[in-house]
Design an enzyme around this catalytic site. Structure first.
Site, PDB file in Angstrom:
ATOM      1  N   ASN A 127       0.815  -1.209   0.080  1.00  0.00           N
ATOM      2  CA  ASN A 127      -0.020  -0.014  -0.006  1.00  0.00           C
ATOM      3  C   ASN A 127       0.919   1.153  -0.009  1.00  0.00           C
ATOM      4  O   ASN A 127       2.132   1.127   0.193  1.00  0.00           O
ATOM      5  CB  ASN A 127      -0.976  -0.078   1.276  1.00  0.00           C
ATOM      6  N   ASP A 151      -4.143  -6.703   4.873  1.00  0.00           N
ATOM      7  CA  ASP A 151      -5.186  -7.719   5.412  1.00  0.00           C
ATOM      8  C   ASP A 151      -4.950  -9.137   5.111  1.00  0.00           C
ATOM      9  O   ASP A 151      -5.255 -10.273   5.510  1.00  0.00           O
ATOM     10  CB  ASP A 151      -6.784  -7.268   4.996  1.00  0.00           C
ATOM     11  N   LYS A 159      10.765 -16.321 -10.197  1.00  0.00           N
ATOM     12  CA  LYS A 159       9.789 -15.798 -10.743  1.00  0.00           C
ATOM     13  C   LYS A 159       8.702 -16.200 -11.529  1.00  0.00           C
ATOM     14  O   LYS A 159       9.046 -17.160 -12.126  1.00  0.00           O
ATOM     15  CB  LYS A 159      10.613 -14.400 -11.657  1.00  0.00           C
ATOM     16  N   PHE A 161      -4.926   2.672  14.695  1.00  0.00           N
ATOM     17  CA  PHE A 161      -5.077   3.580  13.783  1.00  0.00           C
ATOM     18  C   PHE A 161      -6.331   3.138  12.763  1.00  0.00           C
ATOM     19  O   PHE A 161      -6.353   1.869  12.761  1.00  0.00           O
ATOM     20  CB  PHE A 161      -4.030   3.908  12.854  1.00  0.00           C
ATOM     21  N   LYS A 214     -13.680  -0.553  15.164  1.00  0.00           N
ATOM     22  CA  LYS A 214     -12.247  -1.138  15.189  1.00  0.00           C
ATOM     23  C   LYS A 214     -11.979  -0.932  16.894  1.00  0.00           C
ATOM     24  O   LYS A 214     -11.217  -1.671  17.237  1.00  0.00           O
ATOM     25  CB  LYS A 214     -11.419  -0.426  14.248  1.00  0.00           C
ATOM     26  N   LYS A 268     -11.056  -4.308  18.780  1.00  0.00           N
ATOM     27  CA  LYS A 268      -9.775  -4.708  18.872  1.00  0.00           C
ATOM     28  C   LYS A 268      -9.197  -4.222  20.173  1.00  0.00           C
ATOM     29  O   LYS A 268      -7.917  -4.218  20.532  1.00  0.00           O
ATOM     30  CB  LYS A 268      -8.890  -3.869  17.820  1.00  0.00           C
TER      31      LYS A 268
HETATM   32  O1  PMT Z   1       2.798   6.073   6.766  1.00  0.00           O
HETATM   33  P1  PMT Z   1       1.996   7.380   6.228  1.00  0.00           P
HETATM   34  O2  PMT Z   1       2.321   7.842   4.653  1.00  0.00           O
HETATM   35  O3  PMT Z   1       2.366   8.587   7.165  1.00  0.00           O
HETATM   36  O4  PMT Z   1       0.538   7.410   6.468  1.00  0.00           O
HETATM   37  C1  PMT Z   1      -0.169   7.095   7.642  1.00  0.00           C
HETATM   38  C2  PMT Z   1      -1.198   6.079   7.606  1.00  0.00           C
HETATM   39  C3  PMT Z   1      -2.153   6.574   6.868  1.00  0.00           C
HETATM   40  C4  PMT Z   1      -0.691   4.730   7.311  1.00  0.00           C
HETATM   41  C5  PMT Z   1      -1.549   6.004   9.317  1.00  0.00           C
HETATM   42  O5  PMT Z   1      -2.049   7.207   9.882  1.00  0.00           O
HETATM   43  C6  PMT Z   1      -2.573   4.947   9.453  1.00  0.00           C
HETATM   44  O6  PMT Z   1      -4.043   5.237   9.295  1.00  0.00           O
HETATM   45  N1  PMT Z   1      -2.272   3.659   9.779  1.00  0.00           N
HETATM   46  C7  PMT Z   1      -3.202   2.593   9.672  1.00  0.00           C
HETATM   47  C8  PMT Z   1      -3.525   2.125   8.308  1.00  0.00           C
HETATM   48  C9  PMT Z   1      -4.603   0.838   8.319  1.00  0.00           C
HETATM   49  O7  PMT Z   1      -3.904  -0.220   8.128  1.00  0.00           O
HETATM   50  O8  PMT Z   1      -5.673   1.056   8.743  1.00  0.00           O
HETATM   51  P2  PMT Z   1      -6.908   0.096   8.857  1.00  0.00           P
HETATM   52  O9  PMT Z   1      -8.127   0.630   9.456  1.00  0.00           O
HETATM   53  O10 PMT Z   1      -6.848  -0.953   7.759  1.00  0.00           O
HETATM   54  O11 PMT Z   1      -6.393  -0.895  10.105  1.00  0.00           O
HETATM   55  C10 PMT Z   1      -6.885  -0.669  11.582  1.00  0.00           C
HETATM   56  C11 PMT Z   1      -5.868  -1.087  12.528  1.00  0.00           C
HETATM   57  O12 PMT Z   1      -5.522  -2.234  12.819  1.00  0.00           O
HETATM   58  C12 PMT Z   1      -4.349  -0.328  12.313  1.00  0.00           C
HETATM   59  O13 PMT Z   1      -3.924   0.091  13.581  1.00  0.00           O
HETATM   60  C13 PMT Z   1      -3.504  -1.199  11.773  1.00  0.00           C
HETATM   61  O14 PMT Z   1      -2.208  -1.253  12.019  1.00  0.00           O
HETATM   62  C14 PMT Z   1      -4.115  -2.633  12.382  1.00  0.00           C
HETATM   63  N2  PMT Z   1      -4.118  -3.690  11.575  1.00  0.00           N
HETATM   64  C15 PMT Z   1      -4.781  -3.887  10.537  1.00  0.00           C
HETATM   65  C16 PMT Z   1      -4.864  -5.253   9.664  1.00  0.00           C
HETATM   66  C17 PMT Z   1      -4.061  -6.181  10.064  1.00  0.00           C
HETATM   67  N3  PMT Z   1      -4.209  -7.200   9.627  1.00  0.00           N
HETATM   68  N4  PMT Z   1      -3.383  -6.116  11.673  1.00  0.00           N
HETATM   69  C18 PMT Z   1      -3.334  -4.951  12.195  1.00  0.00           C
HETATM   70  O15 PMT Z   1      -2.866  -4.912  13.218  1.00  0.00           O
END
Ligand code: PMT
Length: 419
Positions: free
Chosen positions: A222, A291, A301, A336, A350, A354
């Site tokens: 991403n 995810d 490859k 986040f 979330k 979580k």
């Molecule tokens: O890195 P930058 O360019 O500065 O951008 C910052 C950011 C946008 C990446 C940051 O501010 C942000 O939002 N990070 C979380 C992005 C994200 O994965 O969001 P989500 O809504 O998909 O996930 C929710 C939370 O679960 C997040 O804390 C993530 O780290 C966590 N997660 C998600 C999926 C997974 N399989 N395991 C996780 O722990």
């Protein structure tokens, strides 16, 4: 910012009379204030009053008025450091949300690039109308600060929500935006950080993207740059903590004094976070985790075959949820959420699912927020309420997050930090 430029736009509401107090107070404190009035606003408070209080002419006309060379909506939008629409009636909110520019105020809103605030004022049914609520939500998602109206007896003799916030509240919000703006332009000076409130604390921050390999050449990932996570880790170090960054592949330099644990995939990240979380006080998951990963990893490859290629994906573990399930006593967990719609609703799910103490929600569609930028616009979600913050640098946000987590750990009111 004694000489900051404050632009105030009035639309038609009886609450316009309150703006005289605001303009007078700001001018006395040395701020430069300019005022735009719509035709209807001028029926409630005359331009002469506001001109006298602001020591500037009041702008009403789309064309230059006394100065024919001036294009008012462009000049005013360029001049403003912050732009408050107050009172904001239902009509100007609708025009702003839909991008209409049919008078000086709405055209200036369209041209403005500075932080925007709106203080709605209207009849309770107009305020509660789904159209008005949708327009306010749109503006909020674009980074506007919406200063909620109060409950009370309205000028239309109905009781309900719709009474514009008081001048003191408007002034407080303007100043908060100006302070955030200063922070966004200047990283906090080293000398100003003489307090180390996080001394003795261990902070673990995840940052950047994960990469899920398909073969030695290709991967699924991403747009995360790592800037948000790195800024939080820097803030943690500056505030006196022992800071560790668990970082996906990014092109940023490690902040001074911060230990970096490099990872590539979500499975690597999970392993590292479980290890680092063992004795952490504060854990912040700012990483953008994939995810899903490819079901099969190819050692060589992959060769091009038919016109369509179907690849199977399998779910990655939810690392944050795992950390939430295994939270240690006294440990504070911050997640986040990156969304493109229904920010607060999706983020609340979330936060709860979580088991986080705090969740920082950012919307990819908001200007100055999300991936790659040096700034962010976020909501802070607590189990019992939400706080919306304006545009600020990722580092300033890092300070706010960490101080909020410290307050939560001490059982203090986190709103003292946020507001
Ligand atoms: O890195 P930058 O360019 O500065 O951008 C910052 C950011 C946008 C990446 C940051 O501010 C942000 O939002 N990070 C979380 C992005 C994200 O994965 O969001 P989500 O809504 O998909 O996930 C929710 C939370 O679960 C997040 O804390 C993530 O780290 C966590 N997660 C998600 C999926 C997974 N399989 N395991 C996780 O722990």
């Amino acid at each position: 910012m004694e000489s900051a430029h404050i632009l105030i736009g009035l639309s038609g509401s009886i609450a316009a009379f309150k703006i005289a107090t605001l303009v007078s107070s700001l001018t006395k404190q040395g701020y430069e204030v300019r005022v735009i009035e719509t035709k209807h606003a001028a029926s409630f408070i005359g331009p002469l009053t506001l001109a006298a209080l602001s020591h500037n002419e009041v702008y009403m006309d789309e064309f230059g008025g006394t100065n024919e060379a001036m294009i008012p909506h462009i000049e005013l939008s360029r001049w403003a450091d912050v732009f408050l629409i107050a009172p904001a009636d239902a009509n100007i909110l609708a025009k702003a949300a839909h991008g209409l520019g049919d008078d000086l105020l709405s055209s200036t809103i369209l041209a403005a690039t500075c932080p925007m605030l709106a203080a709605p004022a209207m009849n309770v049914h107009m305020y509660e109308n789904p159209a008005t609520q949708a327009n306010l939500q749109t503006l909020h998602e674009r980074g506007w600060t919406i200063i909620d109206p109060a409950y009370g007896m309205l000028a239309c003799q109905e009781a309900g929500k719709g009474r514009m916030a008081e001048p003191e509240e408007l002034e407080k919000n303007i100043k908060a935006i100006l302070e955030n703006k200063t922070a966004a332009n200047e990283a906090p000076a080293e000398s100003s950080i003489d307090q180390k409130p996080l001394a003795g604390k261990r902070v673990v921050v995840s940052a950047g993207p994960t990469q899920e390999a398909l073969d030695p050449v290709r991967f699924l990932s991403n747009h995360s740059s790592g800037k948000q996570g790195y800024a939080i880790a820097k803030a943690a170090h500056d505030l006196g903590a022992e800071a560790t960054l668990v970082s996906g592949p990014v092109s940023l330099e490690a902040p001074e004094g911060v230990r970096v644990v490099p990872i590539v995939s979500a499975l690597d990240l999970e392993k590292a976070m479980i290890e680092e979380a063992k004795d952490a006080d504060f854990i912040i998951m700012a990483a953008a985790v994939a995810d899903y990963r490819f079901k099969d990893h190819h050692e060589q490859k992959m060769k091009k075959t038919g016109d369509v290629l179907t690849l199977e994906l399998v779910k990655n573990p939810d690392i944050l949820a795992g950390l939430g399930q295994n939270k240690k006593p006294g440990q504070i967990l911050c997640g986040f959420a990156m969304e493109t719609e229904n920010l607060d609703t999706n983020a609340l799910v979330k936060l709860e699912s979580k088991n986080c103490d705090l969740l920082i929600a950012n919307n990819l569609r908001t200007k100055g927020a999300g991936f790659q930028t040096d700034t962010n616009v976020v909501s802070l979600l607590f189990p019992d309420h939400t706080e919306h913050l304006g545009l600020q640098s990722k580092e300033a946000l890092g300070h706010t997050i960490l101080k909020t987590m410290l307050a939560l750990q001490k059982g203090e009111d986190p709103n003292v930090i946020v507001r």
